[in-house]
Each structure stands twice: as C-alpha cells, then as structure tokens.
Motif scaffolding. Structure first.
Motif, PDB file in Angstrom:
ATOM      1  N   ASP A   9       0.815  -1.163   0.082  1.00 24.08           N
ATOM      2  CA  ASP A   9       0.011  -0.188  -0.080  1.00 24.08           C
ATOM      3  C   ASP A   9       0.787   1.359  -0.238  1.00 24.08           C
ATOM      4  OD1 ASP A   9      -3.035  -0.832   0.534  1.00 24.08           O
ATOM      5  OD2 ASP A   9      -1.561  -2.335   1.524  1.00 24.08           O
ATOM      6  N   VAL A  10       1.671   1.244  -0.983  1.00 20.98           N
ATOM      7  CA  VAL A  10       2.477   2.513  -1.304  1.00 20.98           C
ATOM      8  C   VAL A  10       1.732   3.794  -1.869  1.00 20.98           C
ATOM      9  CG1 VAL A  10       4.675   3.402  -2.075  1.00 20.98           C
ATOM     10  CG2 VAL A  10       4.445   0.936  -1.507  1.00 20.98           C
ATOM     11  N   HIS A  11       0.702   3.539  -2.649  1.00 18.50           N
ATOM     12  CA  HIS A  11       0.034   4.333  -3.052  1.00 18.50           C
ATOM     13  C   HIS A  11       0.442   5.511  -3.880  1.00 18.50           C
ATOM     14  CE1 HIS A  11      -3.865   2.532  -1.923  1.00 18.50           C
ATOM     15  NE2 HIS A  11      -3.381   2.217  -0.826  1.00 18.50           N
ATOM     16  N   CYS A  14      -0.285   9.295  -3.804  1.00 21.54           N
ATOM     17  CA  CYS A  14      -0.576   9.736  -2.278  1.00 21.54           C
ATOM     18  C   CYS A  14       0.503   8.962  -1.319  1.00 21.54           C
ATOM     19  CB  CYS A  14      -1.942   9.257  -1.914  1.00 21.54           C
ATOM     20  SG  CYS A  14      -2.463   9.941  -0.479  1.00 21.54           S
ATOM     21  N   GLU A  15       1.793   9.019  -1.936  1.00 18.08           N
ATOM     22  CA  GLU A  15       2.749   8.289  -1.310  1.00 18.08           C
ATOM     23  C   GLU A  15       3.215   9.103  -0.274  1.00 18.08           C
ATOM     24  OE1 GLU A  15       4.922  10.027  -4.748  1.00 18.08           O
ATOM     25  OE2 GLU A  15       2.857   9.503  -4.351  1.00 18.08           O
ATOM     26  N   ASP A  16       3.977   8.629   0.858  1.00 22.02           N
ATOM     27  CA  ASP A  16       4.463   9.404   1.716  1.00 22.02           C
ATOM     28  C   ASP A  16       6.093   9.515   1.540  1.00 22.02           C
ATOM     29  OD1 ASP A  16       5.993  10.214   4.210  1.00 22.02           O
ATOM     30  OD2 ASP A  16       4.486   9.506   5.466  1.00 22.02           O
ATOM     31  N   ILE A  20       8.958   6.236   1.654  1.00 20.60           N
ATOM     32  CA  ILE A  20       9.375   5.524   0.698  1.00 20.60           C
ATOM     33  C   ILE A  20      10.759   5.680   0.445  1.00 20.60           C
ATOM     34  CG2 ILE A  20       7.387   5.511  -0.795  1.00 20.60           C
ATOM     35  CD1 ILE A  20       8.676   7.412  -2.603  1.00 20.60           C
ATOM     36  N   ASP A  21      11.299   6.853   1.050  1.00 25.86           N
ATOM     37  CA  ASP A  21      12.901   6.916   0.883  1.00 25.86           C
ATOM     38  C   ASP A  21      13.363   6.285   2.166  1.00 25.86           C
ATOM     39  OD1 ASP A  21      12.847   8.623  -1.181  1.00 25.86           O
ATOM     40  OD2 ASP A  21      12.949  10.756   0.159  1.00 25.86           O
ATOM     41  N   TRP A  22      12.773   6.038   3.090  1.00 24.48           N
ATOM     42  CA  TRP A  22      13.395   5.592   4.302  1.00 24.48           C
ATOM     43  C   TRP A  22      13.522   3.905   4.120  1.00 24.48           C
ATOM     44  CZ3 TRP A  22       9.515   2.733   7.365  1.00 24.48           C
ATOM     45  CH2 TRP A  22       9.857   1.729   8.370  1.00 24.48           C
ATOM     46  N   PHE A  23      12.157   3.232   3.568  1.00 26.02           N
ATOM     47  CA  PHE A  23      12.170   1.952   2.901  1.00 26.02           C
ATOM     48  C   PHE A  23      13.558   1.553   2.042  1.00 26.02           C
ATOM     49  CE2 PHE A  23      11.004  -1.367   0.234  1.00 26.02           C
ATOM     50  CZ  PHE A  23      10.806  -2.538   1.003  1.00 26.02           C
ATOM     51  N   SER A 214       2.226   4.989   2.683  1.00 18.25           N
ATOM     52  CA  SER A 214       1.421   6.259   2.092  1.00 18.25           C
ATOM     53  C   SER A 214       0.823   7.119   2.980  1.00 18.25           C
ATOM     54  CB  SER A 214       0.268   5.837   1.239  1.00 18.25           C
ATOM     55  OG  SER A 214      -0.771   5.399   2.344  1.00 18.25           O
ATOM     56  N   GLU A 215       0.453   8.084   2.462  1.00 13.09           N
ATOM     57  CA  GLU A 215      -0.149   8.948   3.594  1.00 13.09           C
ATOM     58  C   GLU A 215      -1.381   8.776   4.425  1.00 13.09           C
ATOM     59  OE1 GLU A 215      -0.270  12.603   1.243  1.00 13.09           O
ATOM     60  OE2 GLU A 215       1.712  13.240   1.609  1.00 13.09           O
ATOM     61  N   ARG A 216      -1.907   7.637   3.899  1.00  8.18           N
ATOM     62  CA  ARG A 216      -3.246   7.135   4.299  1.00  8.18           C
ATOM     63  C   ARG A 216      -3.247   6.218   5.432  1.00  8.18           C
ATOM     64  NH1 ARG A 216      -6.095   4.277   0.776  1.00  8.18           N
ATOM     65  NH2 ARG A 216      -8.228   5.494   0.860  1.00  8.18           N
ATOM     66  N   VAL A 217      -2.507   6.694   6.454  1.00  7.81           N
ATOM     67  CA  VAL A 217      -2.157   5.778   7.617  1.00  7.81           C
ATOM     68  C   VAL A 217      -3.656   5.658   8.390  1.00  7.81           C
ATOM     69  CG1 VAL A 217       0.401   6.192   7.815  1.00  7.81           C
ATOM     70  CG2 VAL A 217      -1.428   7.699   8.993  1.00  7.81           C
ATOM     71  N   ARG A 218      -3.175   4.579   9.180  1.00  5.07           N
ATOM     72  CA  ARG A 218      -4.628   4.123  10.201  1.00  5.07           C
ATOM     73  C   ARG A 218      -4.366   4.554  11.710  1.00  5.07           C
ATOM     74  NH1 ARG A 218      -6.493   4.639   5.491  1.00  5.07           N
ATOM     75  NH2 ARG A 218      -7.769   3.212   4.644  1.00  5.07           N
ATOM     76  N   ALA A 219      -4.131   3.444  12.179  1.00  5.35           N
ATOM     77  CA  ALA A 219      -3.868   3.459  13.693  1.00  5.35           C
ATOM     78  C   ALA A 219      -2.100   3.543  13.811  1.00  5.35           C
ATOM     79  CB  ALA A 219      -4.061   2.059  14.414  1.00  5.35           C
TER      80      ALA A 219
END
Length: 248
Positions: A9-11, A14-16, A20-23, A214-219
């Motif tokens: 779910d990199v999306h 709407c990626e963070d 993605i640079d950290w990964f 992505s920027e679409r984080v949950r908990a």
C-alpha cells in the motif's frame, strides 16, 4: 537465514515521500533476500503513478514480487477496467505475481482483486476458482520441507485491524491453501501490520499483514514488515518509521 521485506500500500499518487525514501535506504543498507509487495502500488492506477512505482521498485535492486491491489485497477475508465485492467502494469510485467524461491522459502502469488463484483464495494477482496487453483498448483509444486508463503492483497480472513477486507471466498481459499501446505499468507489492504495464527483442520497458518508507506495511515505510522526465516521457523517484526521495530 533468509530475510524478506514485506511492504504494501505505497499508493503512488498519495505516497509518503519520507517513508518510501526510508524504506529504500533500509533495502540498500541491509540487502534483504527479496521484497514482497502486496498490492496498491498506486492510488488511482494512472500512468504517471505506475511510472513512478516502477522506477522505485526497480531502483531497489533486489528480487521483487508484486501483487495487484484494488487501487491498481482503473477507477475512472470503465472500458480500461473491464478490457485492459493491467495494461499500465507493463513496466512491471516481470514482477507481477512472480513466484519466488529463496533458500528454503517459496513465495506463491494469489490474486484477490476483481474487475467487477455483485456488491457495491468493489474494493473488497474476492478469490476466484481460477486464481485459487493456480495458487494451489504452485503450492503443491514446492519441494518438501520448504516453507510456503502465499502473497495476496486482501486478507483472506480478518486480522483484527480497524479496516476490513471482507474477502469473498477467503475462508474457503485459506482452508484449501492450508491443506495444500501453506505456512503463511502475506497481505496488505488494511494499512496496519499484524501477525496472527489461524487454525484450519488442526493445522496452524500465520496471517501476516503489512502496513502502508502512504499518507493514508490508520492506527500506526508508515511501516513495513521484516520476516526472518531460520530453518523451519520464522518471525515477523513491524518496522515503523521513526519508532523502531515491534515483534508481531
């Protein structure tokens, strides 16, 4: 020992960017044996999103297998969704649903997306007879003694996260895969990590879900899973950006 990085779910779109640079930095520094990407590479399946996703994955420089997520099917072009749903994946053709064999561990793909379903929410999971039979054939071909990890986008049964998958025919698929010898099912979709044990006819199968970059984080914040295999056993750590690792 075999180390696998399980990301989902990199999306792109709407990626963070920091995530993605950290990964990517973790991959370059630690050189895992393989990267398993369990779907939703893009946000809206646009050509520019796939171009960015392909460049990122290819730049990792490690063996990669990619599953298709519900966001990777065209949203706004119904003709493309029904007739050429995977056309924009061509830049990643060698990675899509690619079986992997890494030192005693086989990674088997299972498709859980659908172009159409008889329900309002097409984003939820669905396992077709054909997809299941193809996965079972691959599982049954794995050499005796090797671990078998099945990779798909949607959890086949719920993993206790806030977001749900509601995968149709998921429980039946999980039971069939367990009978065939699968040891774990690796998934995404829900954007929070988990590792739970599920029992099928006396056999334990691990259900392992990855978070999101992505920027679409949950908990929880952006994360990926590190799966370490030693002989016949394996363990999972969720690695959170800025917060370290947590054993699941």
């Amino acid at each position: 020992m075999t180390r696998l990085f399980h990301v989902s779910d990199v999306h792109f779109g709407c990626e963070d960017h920091a995530a993605i640079d950290w990964f990517g930095a973790c991959v370059q520094e630690e050189q895992p044996d393989a990267v398993i990407m369990t779907g939703d590479l893009t946000m809206h399946a646009r050509a520019r999103e796939f171009t960015a996703a392909a460049a990122w994955l290819q730049g990792l420089g490690r063996p990669v297998t990619v599953e298709v997520g519900n966001h990777d099917l065209p949203w706004f072009n119904l003709w493309a969704r029904f007739v050429t749903p995977y056309k924009r994946y061509r830049a990643l053709e060698a990675m899509i649903e690619r079986p992997l064999d890494r030192r005693g561990v086989a990674v088997v793909p299972l498709k859980t997306t659908a172009r159409f379903q008889w329900r309002l929410n097409w984003a939820k999971g669905y396992v077709s007879d054909r997809a299941l039979q193809e996965a079972l054939a691959l599982v049954e071909a794995v050499p005796a003694g090797d671990l078998v990890f099945v990779a798909c986008h949607h959890p086949l049964v719920e993993g206790g996260t806030r977001m749900t998958s509601e995968t149709r025919r998921g429980p039946e698929a999980l039971a069939a895969l367990a009978r065939a010898g699968a040891h774990a099912v690796l998934t995404g979709h829900v954007h929070d990590p988990f590792d739970v044990e599920h029992h099928v006819e006396g056999r334990a199968v691990r259900l392992i879900g990855a978070g999101t970059l992505s920027e679409r984080v949950r908990a929880r914040p952006p994360s990926f899973n590190e799966i370490t295999v030693e002989g016949a056993s394996f363990s999972t750590e969720a690695r959170f950006m800025g917060e370290g690792s947590v054993a699941l």
